[in-house]
Design a protein around this motif. Structure first.
Motif, mmCIF file in Angstrom:
data_model
loop_
_atom_site.group_PDB
_atom_site.id
_atom_site.type_symbol
_atom_site.label_atom_id
_atom_site.label_comp_id
_atom_site.label_asym_id
_atom_site.label_seq_id
_atom_site.Cartn_x
_atom_site.Cartn_y
_atom_site.Cartn_z
ATOM 1 N N PHE A 108 1.036 -1.026 -0.221
ATOM 2 C CA PHE A 108 -0.048 0.141 0.655
ATOM 3 C C PHE A 108 0.837 1.445 0.102
ATOM 4 C CE2 PHE A 108 -2.147 -3.329 1.858
ATOM 5 C CZ PHE A 108 -3.371 -2.920 1.534
ATOM 6 N N LEU A 109 -0.081 2.193 -0.608
ATOM 7 C CA LEU A 109 1.678 3.679 -0.846
ATOM 8 C C LEU A 109 0.366 4.840 -0.297
ATOM 9 C CD1 LEU A 109 3.039 3.002 -4.961
ATOM 10 C CD2 LEU A 109 3.894 2.540 -2.477
ATOM 11 N N ALA A 110 0.735 4.794 0.626
ATOM 12 C CA ALA A 110 0.150 6.068 1.610
ATOM 13 C C ALA A 110 1.103 7.396 1.438
ATOM 14 C CB ALA A 110 0.250 5.714 2.672
ATOM 15 N N SER A 111 1.706 8.090 0.483
ATOM 16 C CA SER A 111 2.376 9.515 0.291
ATOM 17 C C SER A 111 1.099 10.419 1.057
ATOM 18 C CB SER A 111 3.326 9.040 -0.350
ATOM 19 O OG SER A 111 2.173 9.385 -1.809
ATOM 20 N N ASP A 112 1.668 11.539 1.278
ATOM 21 C CA ASP A 112 0.886 12.681 1.101
ATOM 22 C C ASP A 112 -0.592 12.521 0.295
ATOM 23 O OD1 ASP A 112 2.424 13.139 2.731
ATOM 24 O OD2 ASP A 112 3.353 14.820 2.485
ATOM 25 N N PRO A 113 -1.583 12.732 0.310
ATOM 26 C CA PRO A 113 -2.930 13.488 0.230
ATOM 27 C C PRO A 113 -2.860 13.969 -1.044
ATOM 28 C CG PRO A 113 -3.681 13.760 2.328
ATOM 29 C CD PRO A 113 -2.179 13.504 2.255
ATOM 30 N N ASP A 114 -1.557 15.265 -1.888
ATOM 31 C CA ASP A 114 -2.141 15.575 -2.295
ATOM 32 C C ASP A 114 -1.197 15.490 -3.892
ATOM 33 O OD1 ASP A 114 1.025 15.574 -2.315
ATOM 34 O OD2 ASP A 114 0.949 17.644 -1.169
ATOM 35 N N ARG A 115 -0.825 16.486 -5.468
ATOM 36 C CA ARG A 115 -0.376 16.276 -6.571
ATOM 37 C C ARG A 115 0.947 15.216 -6.106
ATOM 38 N NH1 ARG A 115 -2.347 21.393 -9.470
ATOM 39 N NH2 ARG A 115 -4.045 21.217 -8.815
ATOM 40 N N ARG A 173 -3.226 13.542 -12.023
ATOM 41 C CA ARG A 173 -3.359 13.773 -10.547
ATOM 42 C C ARG A 173 -1.063 14.110 -10.710
ATOM 43 N NH1 ARG A 173 -5.725 12.585 -5.151
ATOM 44 N NH2 ARG A 173 -4.475 14.048 -4.417
ATOM 45 N N VAL A 174 -1.393 12.958 -11.303
ATOM 46 C CA VAL A 174 -0.015 12.151 -11.767
ATOM 47 C C VAL A 174 0.604 13.229 -12.714
ATOM 48 C CG1 VAL A 174 2.139 11.007 -12.531
ATOM 49 C CG2 VAL A 174 0.783 10.104 -10.596
ATOM 50 N N ASP A 175 0.094 13.742 -13.516
ATOM 51 C CA ASP A 175 0.378 14.666 -14.873
ATOM 52 C C ASP A 175 0.338 15.981 -14.689
ATOM 53 O OD1 ASP A 175 0.759 12.670 -16.771
ATOM 54 O OD2 ASP A 175 -0.998 12.389 -17.979
ATOM 55 N N ALA A 176 -0.332 16.877 -13.687
ATOM 56 C CA ALA A 176 -0.376 17.684 -13.126
ATOM 57 C C ALA A 176 0.701 18.017 -12.304
ATOM 58 C CB ALA A 176 -2.027 18.179 -12.438
ATOM 59 N N GLN A 177 1.343 17.218 -11.978
ATOM 60 C CA GLN A 177 2.651 17.792 -10.679
ATOM 61 C C GLN A 177 4.014 17.520 -12.201
ATOM 62 O OE1 GLN A 177 5.191 15.091 -10.465
ATOM 63 N NE2 GLN A 177 6.806 16.318 -8.849
ATOM 64 N N LYS A 182 -12.201 28.446 -5.279
ATOM 65 C CA LYS A 182 -11.859 27.273 -5.356
ATOM 66 C C LYS A 182 -11.195 26.437 -4.681
ATOM 67 C CE LYS A 182 -8.681 26.920 -9.954
ATOM 68 N NZ LYS A 182 -8.221 27.100 -10.532
ATOM 69 N N SER A 183 -10.751 25.351 -4.751
ATOM 70 C CA SER A 183 -10.405 24.308 -3.160
ATOM 71 C C SER A 183 -10.622 23.207 -4.640
ATOM 72 C CB SER A 183 -11.217 24.250 -2.452
ATOM 73 O OG SER A 183 -12.222 23.653 -2.441
ATOM 74 N N GLN A 184 -8.802 22.404 -3.758
ATOM 75 C CA GLN A 184 -9.206 21.111 -4.546
ATOM 76 C C GLN A 184 -10.236 20.542 -3.092
ATOM 77 O OE1 GLN A 184 -5.199 19.718 -5.185
ATOM 78 N NE2 GLN A 184 -4.759 21.557 -5.626
ATOM 79 N N ASP A 185 -11.369 20.235 -3.761
ATOM 80 C CA ASP A 185 -12.305 19.503 -2.700
ATOM 81 C C ASP A 185 -11.787 18.125 -1.733
ATOM 82 O OD1 ASP A 185 -13.930 21.693 -1.236
ATOM 83 O OD2 ASP A 185 -16.243 20.003 -1.562
ATOM 84 N N ALA A 186 -11.287 17.800 -2.267
ATOM 85 C CA ALA A 186 -10.992 16.556 -1.571
ATOM 86 C C ALA A 186 -10.776 16.451 -0.473
ATOM 87 C CB ALA A 186 -10.044 15.382 -2.865
ATOM 88 N N GLU A 230 -7.040 21.927 -14.453
ATOM 89 C CA GLU A 230 -7.353 21.215 -15.328
ATOM 90 C C GLU A 230 -6.746 20.043 -16.088
ATOM 91 O OE1 GLU A 230 -8.006 23.819 -18.697
ATOM 92 O OE2 GLU A 230 -9.209 25.523 -17.988
ATOM 93 N N ILE A 231 -5.610 19.535 -15.626
ATOM 94 C CA ILE A 231 -5.315 18.472 -16.085
ATOM 95 C C ILE A 231 -5.300 17.649 -15.020
ATOM 96 C CG2 ILE A 231 -2.379 17.251 -16.424
ATOM 97 C CD1 ILE A 231 -1.665 19.915 -17.595
ATOM 98 N N ALA A 232 -4.717 18.322 -13.701
ATOM 99 C CA ALA A 232 -5.066 17.186 -12.475
ATOM 100 C C ALA A 232 -6.761 16.575 -12.155
ATOM 101 C CB ALA A 232 -5.156 18.038 -11.663
ATOM 102 N N GLU A 233 -7.578 17.546 -13.470
ATOM 103 C CA GLU A 233 -9.138 16.869 -12.469
ATOM 104 C C GLU A 233 -9.336 16.209 -14.782
ATOM 105 O OE1 GLU A 233 -10.829 20.832 -12.752
ATOM 106 O OE2 GLU A 233 -10.152 21.127 -11.000
#
Length: 747
Positions: free
Chosen positions: A78-85, A132-136, A340-344, A536-539
């Motif tokens: 299980f990969l549990a890195s931080d919950p962002d891009r 999300r990986v693409d956005a990062q 505007k927010s990444q509401d996750a 937009e890429i992240a979405e």
């Protein structure tokens, strides 16, 4: 027996999570990124669809081997890195290194490190979110394109060690533009006229402000006009024309997001953005809480959402009702939204209401406690009722002039019982009580008070106000604000002066160069547009390749033109009136790691340097020389004689121009820990000093005696308990061997 492997980013987080998962799980830390673009190369194949060249980060080979071995022997990974891009990209790189399939549901995500959240996440693994990986990656490649193409140009044309960045350059522009506004500002004179009135002959005084003349808004621009109006008001009769009473509500602020936390910590605690995020990371990842073991105290600290989980709202509402009563609890939960927010993500809040600031203070450092209490108070206040004010507005007629008196009284503190935003504290509403008056009532005049003012330029950006404007303009992301500030200071583009950012000559030179040859790089709207496209890429509504092509085409053309058009840029030199005692040249101002200093322009032939000293216009008591402000190697300020080392006078307290009324020696200002200060005579032989020393000695003796008396009383009580109270032997607890074993493991 093989176990499931969970990989997180930091050892602190691994330790906290391992406690929640039990024996069937092994938790290891990746220590952040394991793969990245190479530092020694450009690392992007522009001709081949901007393909990045990722390599294993130097020094992490042994860690990668140990993770591969652990993954090979694990039943599940299980990969549990931080919950962002950024965390999503770390998981993507980990999956590549460990040989995991892209279709494998190996990614788990949680926003708080609590038992409930961790165990729920383990039950719902998902695929890695490639959008999300693409956005990062798009952000990383954009920053590499700008940094590795534009920075070397500045090295060649201006000076070594410089850099330009997609976001940092816009931040420098904002600071420089504000400085130009300040330099171009011309103060304008204006006057305010206030009168002091009574409600009756010997009634209490209250203030009224001149508002209008003949029904039109008044603007008094010079002394002659102010004196003429004041004369009219001296002769006029005052009468109440209207009285308005109303109740005003003031609502609580939303829970913290990353940017608002950075701003408030800067204002209230004096923390830099870097310090705030470092301490918040510690609170999030988990700290030892005695018998409870390591506990994550706050939710994830990189978020731009003000949303709060329903379970957390229920907990805080129960806490408010129990602690403050139902009078402070709204009927329905307060809800907050932002544009505007990444509401996750959730807003930043405490993970458990059981861990009050008072309960955890003994386990935290001073910094951790201050920040945790700030987060706690803000979150609790966000779910409380508004504060209520009774306000009164009295309009007054005096001949052709209209005046207004306003009163405001806090009727019910509501959320302010717990917390109030610092920007409001600077304009704190004081209770202003007005006497009861009625329409038509005559008001006796006591005094007319005209006052001269001058308009002021806009202030320089503080760290809090810079973060705020970057957020408002959509520049960068909250997680990038701290490194932006550090970078522009490290490059010498700006300096901190009295906790505000002041651009240097170098900053102006580099900015002018970028504005002429790379206008998009320092264009606020262009940079904000790139941020929007990354979202937009992240979405999944835009592609990484399209963005990079759209950016690099015009950028490459500008780069080629600048290389040919720009010659070597000579930086302006600030010459001082201090003469080099070795070669006779005038020393010039240079900027170093610890601030400005004087250096010989004959370098490297002459290496003479001197510190820049701030003179205090106070004579040295030993040699009558001038006292100056100096700094220790660690940056602590002290004061000494300019003739050092010939004269060794020094003091930690600031010398003042004021003289002692007894011996006429200069006074010293001593700063205290609580933000206050005291003054005392610099002459140790002065009677005032002797009296102060004697009073301090007497006070210390009194404190010592009180402590000794308390200790003696405690010992007496302890002795009495020991003699008079027999020890009762507790009956052994009826525990099974299995229970005892479990307790031992917990221990």
């Amino acid at each position: 027996m093989s176990k499931s492997l969970v990989i997180v980013e930091s050892p602190a987080k691994a330790k906290t999570i391992e406690k929640f998962l039990g024996r069937n799980y092994t938790v290891k830390a990746s220590m952040g990124h394991l793969r990245d673009l190479p530092k020694s190369q450009f690392g992007i194949d522009v001709e081949n669809e901007f393909t990045p060249k990722y390599i294993n980060i130097r020094g992490k080979g042994d860690l990668i081997k140990s993770l591969r071995l652990a993954a090979k022997n694990a039943t599940n990974v299980f990969l549990a890195s931080d919950p962002d891009r950024e965390g999503e990209a770390i998981s993507w790189h980990l999956a590549h290194l460990l040989g995991l399939e892209e279709t494998q549901a190996c990614r788990i995500e949680f926003h708080e490190i609590t038992k409930t959240a961790i165990q729920a996440a383990i039950k719902k693994p998902r695929n890695i979110d490639l959008a999300r990986v693409d956005a990062q990656q798009a952000r990383r490649l954009l920053d590499r394109l700008v940094g590795y193409k534009l920075s070397p140009l500045l090295w060649r044309k201006v000076r070594k060690g410089l850099s330009a960045g997609r976001v940092q350059s816009v931040a420098v522009r904002m600071i420089c533009d504000r400085e130009k506004e300040i330099m171009a500002f011309v103060p304008e004179e204006y006057w305010s006229i206030q009168v002091k009135l009574r409600d009756k002959a010997k009634g209490s005084l209250f203030d009224a402000q001149l508002m209008s003349v003949d029904g039109n808004k008044v603007q008094v621009s010079n002394q002659a006009e102010a004196e003429r109006i004041s004369e009219d008001l001296e002769k006029a009769d005052y009468q109440v024309s209207e009285v308005k009473k109303r109740e005003r509500r003031r609502n609580p602020a939303a829970p913290f997001i990353t940017s608002s936390l950075q701003q408030e910590a800067a204002r209230k605690l004096g923390f830099t953005s870097r310090r705030t995020m470092m301490v918040a990371q510690q609170l999030y990842e988990g700290l030892e809480m005695g018998k409870s073991g390591p506990v994550g105290l706050i939710t994830y600290m990189r978020t731009d959402s003000v949303r709060t989980a329903e379970s957390a709202i229920e907990e805080v509402r129960a806490y408010i009702a129990a602690r403050f009563g139902n009078s402070h609890l709204p009927e329905k939960p307060n809800t907050y939204t932002n544009k505007k927010s990444q509401d996750a993500h959730e807003a930043i809040r405490p993970t458990q209401m059981d861990f009050t600031p008072e309960a955890v203070e003994k386990y935290l450092s001073k910094e951790q406690f201050k920040l945790y209490k700030l987060i706690w108070d803000r979150f609790v206040a966000s779910q409380m009722v508004p504060a209520l004010y009774d306000t009164v507005t009295v309009d007054i007629k005096a001949a052709q002039y209209g005046l207004r008196a306003t009163g405001s009284q806090l009727k019910f503190s509501g959320f302010m019982h717990v917390y109030s935003e610092s920007r409001d504290d600077s304009e704190k509403e004081k209770d202003v009580l007005l006497p009861e008056v009625v329409v038509g009532q005559a008001l006796p005049l006591f005094k007319v008070l005209p006052k001269q003012h001058f308009t002021e330029p806009p202030p320089r950006y503080s760290e809090a106000s810079l973060v705020k404007i970057l957020e408002e303009k959509g520049i960068g992301r909250p997680s990038t604000y701290a490194p932006i500030v550090e970078t522009i200071i490290a490059r010498g583009y700006v300096i901190r002066s009295e906790k505000r950012f002041e651009p240097t000559e170098l900053g102006f030179v580099v900015l002018d160069l970028l504005k002429e040859y790379f206008p998009d790089i320092v264009n606020i709207e262009f940079t904000a547009g790139l941020e929007a496209r990354l979202d937009e890429i992240a979405e999944g509504r835009d592609s990484r390749l399209t963005l990079l092509k759209d950016f690099y085409g015009p950028f490459g053309i500008s780069l080629a033109h600048a290389e040919e058009a720009i010659g070597h840029v000579e930086l302006p030199v600030e010459e001082s009136d201090v003469i080099c005692e070795f070669c006779g040249r005038n020393l010039v101002v240079k900027r170093g790691k610890f601030g400005n200093f004087l250096a010989c322009p004959g370098f490297p032939a002459c290496r003479n340097t001197k510190p820049i000293l701030k003179e205090l216009d106070v004579a040295c008591p030993k040699c009558a020389g001038t006292l100056v402000e100096r700094k220790t190697k660690r940056g602590k300020v002290f004061y000494g004689c300019q003739k050092y080392p010939e004269c060794d006078y020094m003091t930690w307290d600031m010398p003042m121009k004021e003289n002692c009324p007894v011996c006429q020696s200069f006074m010293l200002k001593h700063n205290m820990k609580n933000g206050r200060f005291t003054t005392h005579c610099s002459n140790d032989a002065c009677s005032t000093r002797q009296e102060a020393i004697a009073a301090e000695k007497q006070k210390n003796e009194k404190v010592t005696k009180t402590k000794a008396a308390k200790g003696k009383t405690a010992d007496t009580v302890k002795s009495a308990k020991g003699k008079g109270t027999p020890k009762v032997k507790k009956a052994p607890s009826k525990r099974t061997k299995k229970t005892a074993k479990t307790d031992e493991e917990t221990k």
